[in-house]
Design an enzyme around this catalytic site. Structure first.
Site, mmCIF file in Angstrom:
data_model
loop_
_atom_site.group_PDB
_atom_site.id
_atom_site.type_symbol
_atom_site.label_atom_id
_atom_site.label_comp_id
_atom_site.label_asym_id
_atom_site.label_seq_id
_atom_site.Cartn_x
_atom_site.Cartn_y
_atom_site.Cartn_z
ATOM 1 N N GLU A 261 49.658 -76.941 55.382
ATOM 2 C CA GLU A 261 49.177 -76.026 54.331
ATOM 3 C C GLU A 261 50.411 -75.578 53.558
ATOM 4 O O GLU A 261 51.095 -74.638 53.944
ATOM 5 C CB GLU A 261 48.480 -74.810 54.972
ATOM 6 C CG GLU A 261 47.289 -75.163 55.844
ATOM 7 C CD GLU A 261 46.020 -75.451 55.047
ATOM 8 O OE1 GLU A 261 46.004 -75.229 53.823
ATOM 9 O OE2 GLU A 261 45.047 -75.911 55.667
ATOM 10 N N CYS A 295 49.991 -68.320 48.244
ATOM 11 C CA CYS A 295 50.001 -69.762 47.966
ATOM 12 C C CYS A 295 49.014 -70.072 46.855
ATOM 13 O O CYS A 295 49.178 -71.043 46.123
ATOM 14 C CB CYS A 295 49.693 -70.550 49.227
ATOM 15 S SG CYS A 295 48.205 -69.984 50.035
HETATM 16 P P1 NAD Z 1 58.990 -71.527 54.509
HETATM 17 O O1 NAD Z 1 58.661 -72.965 54.331
HETATM 18 O O2 NAD Z 1 60.351 -71.076 54.213
HETATM 19 O O3 NAD Z 1 58.703 -71.117 56.041
HETATM 20 C C1 NAD Z 1 57.427 -71.245 56.614
HETATM 21 C C2 NAD Z 1 57.561 -71.376 58.115
HETATM 22 O O4 NAD Z 1 58.081 -72.660 58.439
HETATM 23 C C3 NAD Z 1 58.513 -70.368 58.757
HETATM 24 O O5 NAD Z 1 57.969 -69.932 59.977
HETATM 25 C C4 NAD Z 1 59.769 -71.199 58.979
HETATM 26 O O6 NAD Z 1 60.588 -70.713 60.019
HETATM 27 C C5 NAD Z 1 59.171 -72.540 59.336
HETATM 28 N N1 NAD Z 1 60.030 -73.722 59.111
HETATM 29 C C6 NAD Z 1 60.775 -73.984 58.021
HETATM 30 N N2 NAD Z 1 61.384 -75.193 58.157
HETATM 31 C C7 NAD Z 1 60.967 -75.694 59.363
HETATM 32 C C8 NAD Z 1 61.244 -76.889 60.079
HETATM 33 N N3 NAD Z 1 62.054 -77.824 59.590
HETATM 34 N N4 NAD Z 1 60.652 -77.068 61.280
HETATM 35 C C9 NAD Z 1 59.820 -76.142 61.796
HETATM 36 N N5 NAD Z 1 59.541 -74.978 61.167
HETATM 37 C C10 NAD Z 1 60.100 -74.759 59.966
HETATM 38 O O7 NAD Z 1 57.907 -70.701 53.660
HETATM 39 P P2 NAD Z 1 57.839 -69.141 53.320
HETATM 40 O O8 NAD Z 1 58.912 -68.781 52.352
HETATM 41 O O9 NAD Z 1 57.723 -68.341 54.572
HETATM 42 O O10 NAD Z 1 56.413 -69.053 52.601
HETATM 43 C C11 NAD Z 1 56.183 -69.343 51.263
HETATM 44 C C12 NAD Z 1 55.644 -70.744 51.066
HETATM 45 O O11 NAD Z 1 54.508 -70.957 51.888
HETATM 46 C C13 NAD Z 1 55.165 -70.997 49.661
HETATM 47 O O12 NAD Z 1 55.552 -72.281 49.279
HETATM 48 C C14 NAD Z 1 53.654 -70.893 49.772
HETATM 49 O O13 NAD Z 1 52.942 -71.566 48.758
HETATM 50 C C15 NAD Z 1 53.433 -71.474 51.105
HETATM 51 N N6 NAD Z 1 52.159 -71.045 51.678
HETATM 52 C C16 NAD Z 1 51.152 -71.948 51.729
HETATM 53 C C17 NAD Z 1 49.907 -71.576 52.219
HETATM 54 C C18 NAD Z 1 48.768 -72.542 52.257
HETATM 55 O O14 NAD Z 1 47.805 -72.261 52.952
HETATM 56 N N7 NAD Z 1 48.808 -73.649 51.559
HETATM 57 C C19 NAD Z 1 49.708 -70.269 52.681
HETATM 58 C C20 NAD Z 1 50.776 -69.377 52.624
HETATM 59 C C21 NAD Z 1 52.000 -69.789 52.121
#
Ligand code: NAD
Length: 507
Positions: A261, A295
């Protein structure tokens, strides 16, 4: 500026009330901050990779027992969880506001979403059914059975610090799967609180195996343990497309399942017949709500040239009048950005848009809303001559790019011409336009709406998007199938052994 509420003690009060042990958040090795003021609220204890692996093993042991518990009984645990969430709604909602900066109604709304998914999952626990299929062979019956899948890893983003976990967990639990959760490193406290609330339900339930729901705290390196562990059958990962690009291939390499997601770059189309009063409200909430950190936030708006001059100035006035401020101490509609990096990303995108001819309203920092360590901004509306540069990317901040269009086909093409495919809306009272938008030649997003905004999905539908949004679906509809494995069963109750497709093999 001096804030009235001492966030550190307020955080401690809530964590204590919800039963989160002090050892988890008082003197740990990872500082936790509130975007409301930028101050440090707690120091959480991170999980080591060895601990995480042990927890995954424990979850796997729990799976062996939990998969044998009848699904409606599993639903009873989720029902109790829903009750505990109702009782804790105020406190958890307030903690969401402190930790993620959401305004109170959105903090509470997030907890309501958790309650809603529990209700949904309880009903689902009696509906995990497969098909029976006509067999081509006489005296045979064919059917499909859905079985629990295994340990589910949940990785979540900061902007829905608890709801996303509950979408996954409520469904996973009734499907027979334990959950190991890696919340965002920016929002560990709400995760600890949600887990503590869940543990109250567990206590009332009585005989659930240990390790059904566990939280691992830390940055992406600890998330990687979850991604790479062979006993994690499915990883449901919510976050940026950058994260999904790293996580997806790692899961594919070991043939694990994934629900991705990821980011969105959501658009709306305002047609000549649109109810402009309604559209104004939908666009304002979609683009400015949650300070543009959903998102599903509306990021691009295509307005028909015939109504551009009557609609866009009204929208600009709404941007000029919207209140920005401390969500705990004012009634502002727009709270803070999560951190400095988000602010810098926003400023960079605005500069790039300006260089391409963008005309900007808002976007500046609101210093009087909080101390220097907090990042409040006025939402930005940028009138663009064309869809280019930063318009094509998701900037996780309140920037709405507004563009003119002439014919609907062109608008839909522009809408679909980005890499993400999460949410989309059309505003029209013209039935043909609405149906074209929803048709195979219309929006290419996982969510396509008519006369409502792009954000604020209900849990009853399957949630997720196409293309670089990752293709995953979670929450309602039949998204539960992603958390179970399907077996096709053929039963021969005849005295013969006819082979399929008329094959003969006489020995
Ligand atoms: P982010 O990608 O920085 O982090 C999200 C999560 O992923 C965190 O828990 C982080 O620690 C983990 N993570 C990052 N790299 C990883 C890796 N290589 N391996 C394992 N885990 C890893 O995102 P953010 O800044 O917290 O959130 C914002 C983003 O999330 C925006 O792009 C938004 O659109 C998206 N988002 C999408 C949805 C959806 O349902 N499509 C919902 C909410 C947020």
């Amino acid at each position: 500026m001096k804030n009235k509420i001492d966030l550190k003690s307020e955080t401690a009060r809530i964590l204590d009330k919800l039963g989160v042990p002090e050892s988890a958040w008082r003197d740990g090795d990872m500082a936790s901050f509130s975007p409301v003021t930028g101050e440090q609220t707690a120091k959480v204890r991170t999980t080591s990779p060895e601990e995480a692996r042990r927890m995954i093993e424990a979850a796997h042991e729990a799976f062996k027992a939990w998969r044998l518990v009848p699904a409606p009984r599993r639903g009873e645990l989720v029902r109790l969880f829903g009750e505990e969430l109702r009782a804790a709604k105020e406190d958890l909602g307030r903690l969401v506001t402190i930790e993620a900066g959401k305004i109170p109604s959105e903090g509470l709304g997030e907890v309501q979403e958790m309650i809603d998914i529990c209700d949904f999952a309880v009903g689902l626990s009696r509906q995990l059914y497969g098909l029976t299929i006509a067999s081509e062979r006489p005296g045979h019956r064919m059917m499909e059975t859905w079985h629990p899948l295994g340990v589910v890893g949940v990785i979540s983003a900061f902007n829905f610090p608890v709801a996303v976990w509950s979408w996954n967990t409520a469904i996973a639990l009734v499907c027979g799967d334990p959950v190991v959760w890696k919340p965002s490193e920016k929002t560990p406290l709400t995760a600890l609180a949600a887990q503590a609330i869940f543990e109250r339900a567990l206590k009332r339930f009585g005989d659930a195996p240990a390790g059904l729901s566990q939280v691992i705290i830390g940055d992406r390196t600890i998330g990687e343990v979850l991604v790479d562990h062979p006993k994690v059958a499915l990883v449901s990962a919510t976050g940026s497309t950058r994260m999904g690009r790293e996580v997806g291939p790692r899961l594919a390499k070991r043939f694990a399942r994934s629900i991705l997601e990821l980011g969105g770059n959501n658009a709306g189309i305002v047609c000549p017949s649109a109810d402009l009063d309604m559209t104004l409200r939908a666009v304002a909430f979609g683009a400015m709500g949650t300070a543009g950190q959903r998102c599903t936030t509306l990021r691009r708006l295509f307005v028909h040239e015939s109504i551009y001059e009557s609609f866009v100035p009204r929208l600009i006035r709404a941007y000029e009048n919207v209140t920005v401020g401390n969500p705990l101490e004012t009634k502002a509609l727009v709270g803070p950005l999560i951190d400095k990096a988000a602010f810098e990303g926003m400023q960079k995108a605005i500069e790039e848009a300006k260089a391409l001819g963008g005309k900007v309203t808002g976007g500046q920092r609101v210093t009087e809303a909080g101390p220097e360590t907090a990042y409040y901004v006025r939402p930005a509306l940028v009138e663009m001559p064309s869809q280019a540069g930063p318009v094509l990317e998701e900037t996780f901040a309140p920037i709405l790019y507004v563009m003119k269009y002439r014919d609907l086909e062109e608008a839909i093409e522009l809408q679909n011409a980005v890499k993400a495919g999460l949410s989309s809306s059309i505003f029209t009272l013209n039935m043909r336009e609405a149906e074209i938008f929803l048709s195979a030649a219309g929006s290419d997003c996982g969510i396509a709406n008519v006369n409502i905004g792009t954000s604020g999905a209900e849990i009853g539908g399957a949630f997720g998007g196409e293309k670089e949004t990752g293709g995953g679906r979670e929450s309602g509809s039949d998204a539960w199938k992603g958390y179970m494995r399907r077996a096709t069963n053929t039963i021969n109750y005849s005295t013969q052994l006819p082979l399929a497709q008329g094959v003969t093999f006489d020995i």
